[in-house]
Enzyme design. Structure first.
Site, mmCIF file in Angstrom:
data_model
loop_
_atom_site.group_PDB
_atom_site.id
_atom_site.type_symbol
_atom_site.label_atom_id
_atom_site.label_comp_id
_atom_site.label_asym_id
_atom_site.label_seq_id
_atom_site.Cartn_x
_atom_site.Cartn_y
_atom_site.Cartn_z
ATOM 1 C CE LYS A 55 8.794 14.291 -5.533
ATOM 2 N NZ LYS A 55 8.845 14.520 -4.075
ATOM 3 C CD GLU A 106 1.385 -0.278 -5.177
ATOM 4 O OE1 GLU A 106 0.257 -0.344 -4.641
ATOM 5 O OE2 GLU A 106 1.886 -1.232 -5.792
ATOM 6 C CB CYS A 118 -1.200 2.759 1.909
ATOM 7 S SG CYS A 118 0.018 1.460 1.919
ATOM 8 C CD GLU A 165 -5.160 7.120 2.547
ATOM 9 O OE1 GLU A 165 -4.962 8.001 1.708
ATOM 10 O OE2 GLU A 165 -4.517 6.060 2.590
HETATM 11 P P1 NAD Z 1 1.213 12.824 -1.818
HETATM 12 O O1 NAD Z 1 0.311 12.373 -2.913
HETATM 13 O O2 NAD Z 1 0.972 14.139 -1.216
HETATM 14 O O3 NAD Z 1 2.731 12.870 -2.341
HETATM 15 C C1 NAD Z 1 3.359 11.713 -2.840
HETATM 16 C C2 NAD Z 1 4.562 12.125 -3.657
HETATM 17 O O4 NAD Z 1 4.128 12.770 -4.844
HETATM 18 C C3 NAD Z 1 5.494 13.099 -2.958
HETATM 19 O O5 NAD Z 1 6.823 12.729 -3.234
HETATM 20 C C4 NAD Z 1 5.137 14.431 -3.606
HETATM 21 O O6 NAD Z 1 6.188 15.364 -3.570
HETATM 22 C C5 NAD Z 1 4.838 13.997 -5.035
HETATM 23 N N1 NAD Z 1 3.965 14.883 -5.810
HETATM 24 C C6 NAD Z 1 3.054 15.769 -5.363
HETATM 25 N N2 NAD Z 1 2.414 16.347 -6.413
HETATM 26 C C7 NAD Z 1 2.947 15.827 -7.548
HETATM 27 C C8 NAD Z 1 2.713 16.006 -8.945
HETATM 28 N N3 NAD Z 1 1.787 16.854 -9.385
HETATM 29 N N4 NAD Z 1 3.421 15.278 -9.820
HETATM 30 C C9 NAD Z 1 4.346 14.380 -9.393
HETATM 31 N N5 NAD Z 1 4.624 14.172 -8.072
HETATM 32 C C10 NAD Z 1 3.935 14.874 -7.163
HETATM 33 O O7 NAD Z 1 1.195 11.656 -0.730
HETATM 34 P P2 NAD Z 1 1.924 11.612 0.693
HETATM 35 O O8 NAD Z 1 1.187 12.535 1.611
HETATM 36 O O9 NAD Z 1 3.393 11.770 0.539
HETATM 37 O O10 NAD Z 1 1.669 10.086 1.117
HETATM 38 C C11 NAD Z 1 0.480 9.662 1.664
HETATM 39 C C12 NAD Z 1 -0.350 8.897 0.659
HETATM 40 O O11 NAD Z 1 0.410 7.818 0.109
HETATM 41 C C13 NAD Z 1 -1.561 8.240 1.295
HETATM 42 O O12 NAD Z 1 -2.697 8.446 0.497
HETATM 43 C C14 NAD Z 1 -1.185 6.765 1.338
HETATM 44 O O13 NAD Z 1 -2.289 5.890 1.349
HETATM 45 C C15 NAD Z 1 -0.363 6.624 0.115
HETATM 46 N N6 NAD Z 1 0.515 5.442 0.208
HETATM 47 C C16 NAD Z 1 0.195 4.337 -0.530
HETATM 48 C C17 NAD Z 1 0.978 3.183 -0.439
HETATM 49 C C18 NAD Z 1 0.637 1.949 -1.230
HETATM 50 O O14 NAD Z 1 1.508 1.096 -1.384
HETATM 51 N N7 NAD Z 1 -0.575 1.811 -1.733
HETATM 52 C C19 NAD Z 1 2.099 3.173 0.399
HETATM 53 C C20 NAD Z 1 2.383 4.318 1.126
HETATM 54 C C21 NAD Z 1 1.591 5.451 1.024
#
Ligand code: NAD
Length: 495
Positions: free
Chosen positions: A188, A265, A299, A397
């Site tokens: 997804k 992550e 991130c 963040e």
């Molecule tokens: P998010 O947590 O809003 O969403 C991430 C994903 O989770 C999306 O695909 C979303 O649709 C899905 N999602 C949302 N609620 C869910 C649930 N209850 N159950 C299952 N899936 C669900 O994050 P975002 O805004 O897309 O991305 C930004 C975040 O990602 C930042 O905090 C960033 O630091 C982190 N990030 C971490 C890394 C790493 O490798 N550590 C890399 C990239 C981004």
């Protein structure tokens, strides 16, 4: 240039999704908009999947794993060759994919090229592991008549949930090692950025080397993600996203069935430390790019900067100049260095943090702090200085182009002590040529990646991941491949 013309030229129907080797309509009548964050314009409409589509996708992946040829008939060498062919297909289509990724995410086209280099490299790198899965033969401890050995097998169906910030590259981090290990996948993408995931599915199909059900896509947001992680035929979950969602995902998987968490992550608040002996001109640019690259939606972005007191006043104007020199312009222009935020929600969140910095944290603005270009979701590269290390902008963040230069420090030991207690532990950097200081920093800090005199480069052959609230598990490197395998012990009584 508009993406509308690109969408018209897409080799697949973006209103469909890829399940069990076929392009199918979602079971819902709902669609969602895909936007160009440079302008805020709608550029495509994609299907929203439902729990019913997740069910079909997981069933397809389960059947492909337990009954299909990918796991049960293909040799490691055949899986290797399939992944190599896929890397070549991506390479052949890369200019199209780069343009779509740039327009859908607002990333500068030059940055996207680097991400496609990494994507192709990741598939080639992990293809090399596919024919090197090894177990151990253990000379018998219990009896001369006992033969014992281990095999390593793929863990099964992997459900992946991706963030929006590196759509195709983070897909490669996840999918390349999982497929190389012999797993099957339901993927997804972030709801804002589905197009290059669909493009990837199209290329995978075109190779003709991946049996139906080996790779499946479900499109949508939280509901679809939740249905995927809660599905009891999913053997392992890999998640990239925010800490709050990551915690929900862990709770969901634990409450429904025993699932092996592949890797979670999550976010970061990565510190950088500038020591008195650093090359200040070079470091200023590295620090600004360490923070502002991908408009700060990174991130591991360098967002907490420690500068030694003896160089503080000399260094600030260099940071200001480097931030103001960044070229903000249409992302598809060759020399653009920073793009917009991904969507209105993220844009408003970042502006709110800038307000918090000014009003609640009482931090001083060195540069920026306002929307930019008068369109879309653009915000100026923003630098605060003299920031209390405990201030909200210095500890939470933000996921935008906002750097906090903290109050000056005198002693590296004090910085290390503070950073060892940080909520996050994803990455850090030190700018110095003093061997003792560098070694002290790299040894004592608890985070997944530490850079010396640079910030940001990552490689397919090195593991990436966090400590504490930045998550667990590792992506890339041998560690990630091994995470998609499980050991089985065979005990053969020869007597
Ligand atoms: P998010 O947590 O809003 O969403 C991430 C994903 O989770 C999306 O695909 C979303 O649709 C899905 N999602 C949302 N609620 C869910 C649930 N209850 N159950 C299952 N899936 C669900 O994050 P975002 O805004 O897309 O991305 C930004 C975040 O990602 C930042 O905090 C960033 O630091 C982190 N990030 C971490 C890394 C790493 O490798 N550590 C890399 C990239 C981004």
């Amino acid at each position: 240039m508009t993406l509308t013309s690109i969408v018209n030229k897409l080799p697949f129907d973006e209103k469909l999704t890829f399940i069990n080797g076929k392009w199918v309509a979602s079971s819902s009548a709902t669609t969602s908009k895909v936007e160009n964050p440079d302008t805020g314009e709608e550029i495509a409409t994609v299907a929203e999947c439902t729990a019913k589509d997740v069910e079909q996708a997981v069933q397809a992946a389960h059947t492909a794993f337990y009954d299909g040829p990918w796991v049960n008939e293909f040799s490691g060498a055949q899986r290797r060759d399939a992944l190599l062919a896929l890397a070549t297909a991506i390479e052949e289509h890369r200019s199209n994919i780069e343009l779509i990724e740039s327009i859908n995410t607002g990333k500068p086209i030059a940055d996207v090229r680097g991400e496609l280099d990494d994507t192709i490299d990741l598939f080639r790198h992990f293809a090399g592991y596919a024919d090197k899965v090894e177990g151990r033969h253990i000379s018998s401890q219990a009896s001369a008549n006992l033969q014992a050995y281990t095999t390593k097998e793929p863990v099964g169906v992997v459900g992946f949930i991706n963030a929006f910030n590196y759509p195709i590259c983070l897909l490669a981090w996840k999918v390349a090692p999982a497929l190389a290990a012999g797993c099957t996948v339901v993927f997804k993408p972030g709801p804002q950025t589905p197009l290059t995931t669909q493009y990837f599915a199209y290329l995978l199909e075109q190779t003709g080397l991946f049996p139906p059900g080996v790779f499946n896509v479900v499109l949508g947001g939280a509901e679809v993600g939740q249905a995927l992680v809660e599905h009891d035929l999913v053997d392992k979950v890999g998640f990239t996203g925010s800490v709050a969602t990551g915690k929900n995902v862990i709770r969901s998987t634990a409450s429904t069935h025993m699932v092996r968490m592949a890797s979670v992550e999550l976010g970061g608040k990565s510190p950088g430390v500038v020591m008195p002996d650093a090359d200040l001109d070079k470091t200023a640019r590295l620090v600004v790019m360490g923070c502002m690259s991908n408009a700060g939606m990174n991130c591991n972005a360098l967002t907490r900067l420690w500068v030694h007191r003896s160089i503080y006043d000399k260094f600030l104007p260099k940071i200001k100049a480097a931030a103001e020199a960044l070229k903000l312009d249409t992302p598809q222009l060759e020399d653009t260095e920073m793009g917009p935020l991904i969507d209105r929600r993220q844009y408003e969140r970042v502006l709110e943090y800038i307000r918090i910095g000014k009003e609640e944290d009482c931090a001083s603005v060195l540069t920026g702090g306002e929307p930019a270009l008068g369109r879309g979701f653009w915000i100026q590269p923003t630098v605060f200085y003299n920031v209390d290390p405990k201030a909200r902008i210095a500890t939470e963040e933000i996921f935008g182009p906002v750097l906090s230069v903290l109050q000056p420090f005198d002693n590296l030991d004090d910085v290390i002590e503070i950073e060892r207690k940080s909520e996050f532990g994803l990455a850090a950097s030190i700018f110095s040529h003093n061997h003792r200081d560098i070694t002290k920093f790299t040894r004592r800090l608890r985070c997944g990646t530490i850079w010396v005199n640079t910030h940001n480069p990552l490689y397919s052959f090195l593991p990436f991941g966090g400590f504490r609230n930045s998550g667990f598990g590792r992506e890339m490197g041998y560690e990630s491949f091994d995470g998609y395998l499980v050991s089985k012990a065979i005990i053969d009584d020869l007597s």
